[in-house]
Design a protein around this motif. Structure first.
Motif, PDB file in Angstrom:
ATOM      1  N   GLY A  95       0.807  -1.218   0.000  1.00 50.39           N
ATOM      2  CA  GLY A  95       0.000   0.000   0.000  1.00 50.39           C
ATOM      3  C   GLY A  95       0.834   1.259   0.000  1.00 50.39           C
ATOM      4  O   GLY A  95       0.390   2.312   0.439  1.00 50.39           O
ATOM      5  N   ARG A  96       2.068   1.154  -0.522  1.00 47.73           N
ATOM      6  CA  ARG A  96       2.989   2.283  -0.481  1.00 47.73           C
ATOM      7  C   ARG A  96       3.654   2.484  -1.840  1.00 47.73           C
ATOM      8  O   ARG A  96       3.617   1.612  -2.715  1.00 47.73           O
ATOM      9  CB  ARG A  96       4.071   2.073   0.577  1.00 47.73           C
ATOM     10  N   ALA A  97       4.302   3.641  -1.972  1.00 49.83           N
ATOM     11  CA  ALA A  97       5.061   3.945  -3.179  1.00 49.83           C
ATOM     12  C   ALA A  97       6.242   4.818  -2.820  1.00 49.83           C
ATOM     13  O   ALA A  97       6.225   5.546  -1.823  1.00 49.83           O
ATOM     14  CB  ALA A  97       4.184   4.646  -4.217  1.00 49.83           C
ATOM     15  N   VAL A  98       7.297   4.734  -3.630  1.00 56.77           N
ATOM     16  CA  VAL A  98       8.468   5.606  -3.511  1.00 56.77           C
ATOM     17  C   VAL A  98       8.436   6.556  -4.699  1.00 56.77           C
ATOM     18  O   VAL A  98       8.363   6.122  -5.848  1.00 56.77           O
ATOM     19  CB  VAL A  98       9.776   4.796  -3.520  1.00 56.77           C
ATOM     20  N   VAL A  99       8.492   7.863  -4.415  1.00 59.11           N
ATOM     21  CA  VAL A  99       8.408   8.882  -5.450  1.00 59.11           C
ATOM     22  C   VAL A  99       9.728   9.647  -5.506  1.00 59.11           C
ATOM     23  O   VAL A  99      10.219  10.119  -4.483  1.00 59.11           O
ATOM     24  CB  VAL A  99       7.252   9.865  -5.175  1.00 59.11           C
ATOM     25  N   THR A 100      10.290   9.759  -6.700  1.00 56.92           N
ATOM     26  CA  THR A 100      11.475  10.597  -6.910  1.00 56.92           C
ATOM     27  C   THR A 100      11.163  11.598  -8.007  1.00 56.92           C
ATOM     28  O   THR A 100      10.456  11.284  -8.970  1.00 56.92           O
ATOM     29  CB  THR A 100      12.711   9.771  -7.313  1.00 56.92           C
ATOM     30  N   THR A 101      11.675  12.810  -7.863  1.00 56.46           N
ATOM     31  CA  THR A 101      11.423  13.857  -8.844  1.00 56.46           C
ATOM     32  C   THR A 101      12.737  14.509  -9.255  1.00 56.46           C
ATOM     33  O   THR A 101      13.712  14.506  -8.498  1.00 56.46           O
ATOM     34  CB  THR A 101      10.487  14.943  -8.276  1.00 56.46           C
ATOM     35  N   SER A 102      12.748  15.065 -10.443  1.00 62.35           N
ATOM     36  CA  SER A 102      13.913  15.787 -10.928  1.00 62.35           C
ATOM     37  C   SER A 102      13.441  16.885 -11.871  1.00 62.35           C
ATOM     38  O   SER A 102      12.675  16.630 -12.795  1.00 62.35           O
ATOM     39  CB  SER A 102      14.862  14.835 -11.670  1.00 62.35           C
ATOM     40  N   GLY A 103      13.898  18.103 -11.612  1.00 62.60           N
ATOM     41  CA  GLY A 103      13.648  19.200 -12.539  1.00 62.60           C
ATOM     42  C   GLY A 103      12.299  19.874 -12.425  1.00 62.60           C
ATOM     43  O   GLY A 103      11.964  20.696 -13.283  1.00 62.60           O
ATOM     44  N   LEU A 104      11.510  19.558 -11.401  1.00 56.49           N
ATOM     45  CA  LEU A 104      10.232  20.255 -11.255  1.00 56.49           C
ATOM     46  C   LEU A 104      10.478  21.739 -10.995  1.00 56.49           C
ATOM     47  O   LEU A 104      11.367  22.114 -10.230  1.00 56.49           O
ATOM     48  CB  LEU A 104       9.414  19.656 -10.103  1.00 56.49           C
ATOM     49  N   GLN A 105       9.679  22.577 -11.622  1.00 55.57           N
ATOM     50  CA  GLN A 105       9.846  24.021 -11.461  1.00 55.57           C
ATOM     51  C   GLN A 105       9.530  24.434 -10.028  1.00 55.57           C
ATOM     52  O   GLN A 105       8.577  23.924  -9.420  1.00 55.57           O
ATOM     53  CB  GLN A 105       8.925  24.764 -12.426  1.00 55.57           C
ATOM     54  N   HIS A 106      10.328  25.336  -9.482  1.00 57.83           N
ATOM     55  CA  HIS A 106      10.048  25.854  -8.147  1.00 57.83           C
ATOM     56  C   HIS A 106       8.839  26.779  -8.204  1.00 57.83           C
ATOM     57  O   HIS A 106       8.687  27.565  -9.144  1.00 57.83           O
ATOM     58  CB  HIS A 106      11.263  26.585  -7.594  1.00 57.83           C
ATOM     59  N   LEU A 107       7.983  26.659  -7.207  1.00 58.00           N
ATOM     60  CA  LEU A 107       6.734  27.412  -7.173  1.00 58.00           C
ATOM     61  C   LEU A 107       6.861  28.627  -6.267  1.00 58.00           C
ATOM     62  O   LEU A 107       7.742  28.693  -5.403  1.00 58.00           O
ATOM     63  CB  LEU A 107       5.605  26.506  -6.656  1.00 58.00           C
ATOM     64  N   PRO A 108       5.963  29.608  -6.416  1.00 54.39           N
ATOM     65  CA  PRO A 108       5.927  30.724  -5.466  1.00 54.39           C
ATOM     66  C   PRO A 108       5.685  30.212  -4.046  1.00 54.39           C
ATOM     67  O   PRO A 108       5.188  29.097  -3.839  1.00 54.39           O
ATOM     68  CB  PRO A 108       4.741  31.567  -5.967  1.00 54.39           C
ATOM     69  N   LEU A 109       6.043  31.027  -3.045  1.00 51.18           N
ATOM     70  CA  LEU A 109       5.909  30.607  -1.647  1.00 51.18           C
ATOM     71  C   LEU A 109       4.483  30.224  -1.283  1.00 51.18           C
ATOM     72  O   LEU A 109       4.257  29.427  -0.374  1.00 51.18           O
ATOM     73  CB  LEU A 109       6.406  31.728  -0.720  1.00 51.18           C
ATOM     74  N   ALA A 110       3.506  30.792  -1.986  1.00 52.73           N
ATOM     75  CA  ALA A 110       2.105  30.527  -1.659  1.00 52.73           C
ATOM     76  C   ALA A 110       1.590  29.234  -2.291  1.00 52.73           C
ATOM     77  O   ALA A 110       0.425  28.881  -2.107  1.00 52.73           O
ATOM     78  CB  ALA A 110       1.230  31.698  -2.099  1.00 52.73           C
ATOM     79  N   PRO A 163      14.250  10.536  -2.209  1.00 47.19           N
ATOM     80  CA  PRO A 163      12.989   9.817  -2.428  1.00 47.19           C
ATOM     81  C   PRO A 163      11.997  10.082  -1.306  1.00 47.19           C
ATOM     82  O   PRO A 163      12.374  10.322  -0.165  1.00 47.19           O
ATOM     83  CB  PRO A 163      13.432   8.351  -2.465  1.00 47.19           C
ATOM     84  N   VAL A 164      10.720  10.034  -1.661  1.00 51.36           N
ATOM     85  CA  VAL A 164       9.644  10.230  -0.701  1.00 51.36           C
ATOM     86  C   VAL A 164       8.816   8.949  -0.661  1.00 51.36           C
ATOM     87  O   VAL A 164       8.438   8.416  -1.710  1.00 51.36           O
ATOM     88  CB  VAL A 164       8.742  11.415  -1.100  1.00 51.36           C
ATOM     89  N   VAL A 165       8.555   8.435   0.538  1.00 52.83           N
ATOM     90  CA  VAL A 165       7.717   7.253   0.703  1.00 52.83           C
ATOM     91  C   VAL A 165       6.315   7.705   1.088  1.00 52.83           C
ATOM     92  O   VAL A 165       6.142   8.444   2.063  1.00 52.83           O
ATOM     93  CB  VAL A 165       8.286   6.305   1.778  1.00 52.83           C
ATOM     94  N   ILE A 166       5.321   7.300   0.297  1.00 54.12           N
ATOM     95  CA  ILE A 166       3.938   7.682   0.585  1.00 54.12           C
ATOM     96  C   ILE A 166       3.112   6.427   0.832  1.00 54.12           C
ATOM     97  O   ILE A 166       3.356   5.375   0.241  1.00 54.12           O
ATOM     98  CB  ILE A 166       3.328   8.517  -0.564  1.00 54.12           C
ATOM     99  N   ALA A 167       2.144   6.527   1.746  1.00 57.17           N
ATOM    100  CA  ALA A 167       1.307   5.391   2.131  1.00 57.17           C
ATOM    101  C   ALA A 167      -0.146   5.678   1.759  1.00 57.17           C
ATOM    102  O   ALA A 167      -0.489   6.761   1.281  1.00 57.17           O
ATOM    103  CB  ALA A 167       1.448   5.127   3.628  1.00 57.17           C
ATOM    104  N   GLY A 168      -1.015   4.685   2.001  1.00 60.14           N
ATOM    105  CA  GLY A 168      -2.448   4.874   1.782  1.00 60.14           C
ATOM    106  C   GLY A 168      -2.902   4.601   0.364  1.00 60.14           C
ATOM    107  O   GLY A 168      -3.913   5.141  -0.087  1.00 60.14           O
ATOM    108  N   MET A 169      -2.175   3.751  -0.358  1.00 58.92           N
ATOM    109  CA  MET A 169      -2.517   3.481  -1.755  1.00 58.92           C
ATOM    110  C   MET A 169      -3.911   2.867  -1.903  1.00 58.92           C
ATOM    111  O   MET A 169      -4.684   3.270  -2.775  1.00 58.92           O
ATOM    112  CB  MET A 169      -1.457   2.541  -2.356  1.00 58.92           C
ATOM    113  N   GLY A 170      -4.228   1.912  -1.071  1.00 55.62           N
ATOM    114  CA  GLY A 170      -5.553   1.309  -1.114  1.00 55.62           C
ATOM    115  C   GLY A 170      -5.894   0.765  -2.493  1.00 55.62           C
ATOM    116  O   GLY A 170      -5.097   0.081  -3.128  1.00 55.62           O
TER     117      GLY A 170
END
Length: 236
Positions: free
Chosen positions: A158-173, A200-207
């Motif tokens: 019920g989990r996943a590992v997420v990796t990202t590269s090159g995502l644009q930085h967003l405004p503080l808001a 990497p980010v580990v996220i749960a609750g896939m269901g």
């Protein structure tokens, strides 16, 4: 701290062990075919993740580094003369107090480093559990032209590992928020922190979710998506 040697398979493959731990695990590995097989599979998966997140350094980086080296003052040679002790009158009691304060601060820093190391080991164990799951599935997608997002999911965990590269930085808001999508209403899988070194980010609750998605939301996240996903990935 004592470890079951088998718990160190993930940190070993990710090169996250201290030198003494690496030596101890190396002795165990020489006689454990189970760990050897797990490491071989884990390294193959982590290589795919690294390739997906890799970026070519800018052409001007080498010039900036060499310029910084040229103007950075080198450290002086170490002192060979023994410093006088307070009993010899060479140091004032004020200096002694300053040394004690520095030692206390150093102790606090060491404690924080210890906590950080334990957190990293816990994260590595969670990542390796997903990557080595029998039903682990890897999906990669490009977004925003040059960005890359890779998701390794395990429905049994019920989990996943997420990796990202090159995502644009967003405004503080604004922030990137991850979602589990379908067959019911979307539910949040947390927000992405793009500050500091990518990890990497580990996220749960896939269901029973059928897809993974990312939207741009107000800082702090939303209860439900308020914008069109910038990407979606199918889950197995």
């Amino acid at each position: 701290m004592n470890h079951d040697p088998h718990d160190l398979v993930g940190p070993y493959a990710l090169d996250a062990l201290t030198e003494p731990e690496r030596r101890r695990f190396g002795r165990h590995l020489s006689g454990c075919t189970v760990c050897a097989e797990e490491i071989a599979g884990l390294r193959e998966t982590t290589t795919r993740l690294a390739l997906a997140a890799s970026r070519r350094p800018p052409a001007e980086l080498r010039g900036r580094v060499m310029a910084e080296v040229a103007r950075t003052r080198q450290s002086p040679p170490p002192l060979t003369r023994r410093l006088p002790s307070p009993r010899e009158g060479g140091l004032s009691w004020l200096a002694v107090a300053a040394c004690l304060v520095a030692a206390l601060i150093g102790g606090g820093a060491a404690w924080h480093l210890h906590q950080s190391a334990e957190h990293a080991q816990a994260l590595n164990r969670q990542v390796s559990a997903v990557l080595t799951a029998p039903d682990a599935h890897t999906s990669t997608i490009r977004a925003q032209g040059t960005a890359t997002v890779t998701v390794v999911s395990s429905r049994s965990l019920g989990r996943a590992v997420v990796t990202t590269s090159g995502l644009q930085h967003l405004p503080l808001a604004k922030t990137y928020q991850m979602w589990w999508l379908g067959p019911t209403a979307p539910h949040s899988a947390g927000t992405l922190d793009l500050s500091g070194k990518p990890r990497p980010v580990v996220i749960a609750g896939m269901g029973a979710a059928q897809r993974f998605g990312v939207t741009v939301e107000p800082t702090g996240g939303s209860r439900q998506p308020t914008s069109t996903p910038i990407l979606t990935l199918g889950l197995h």
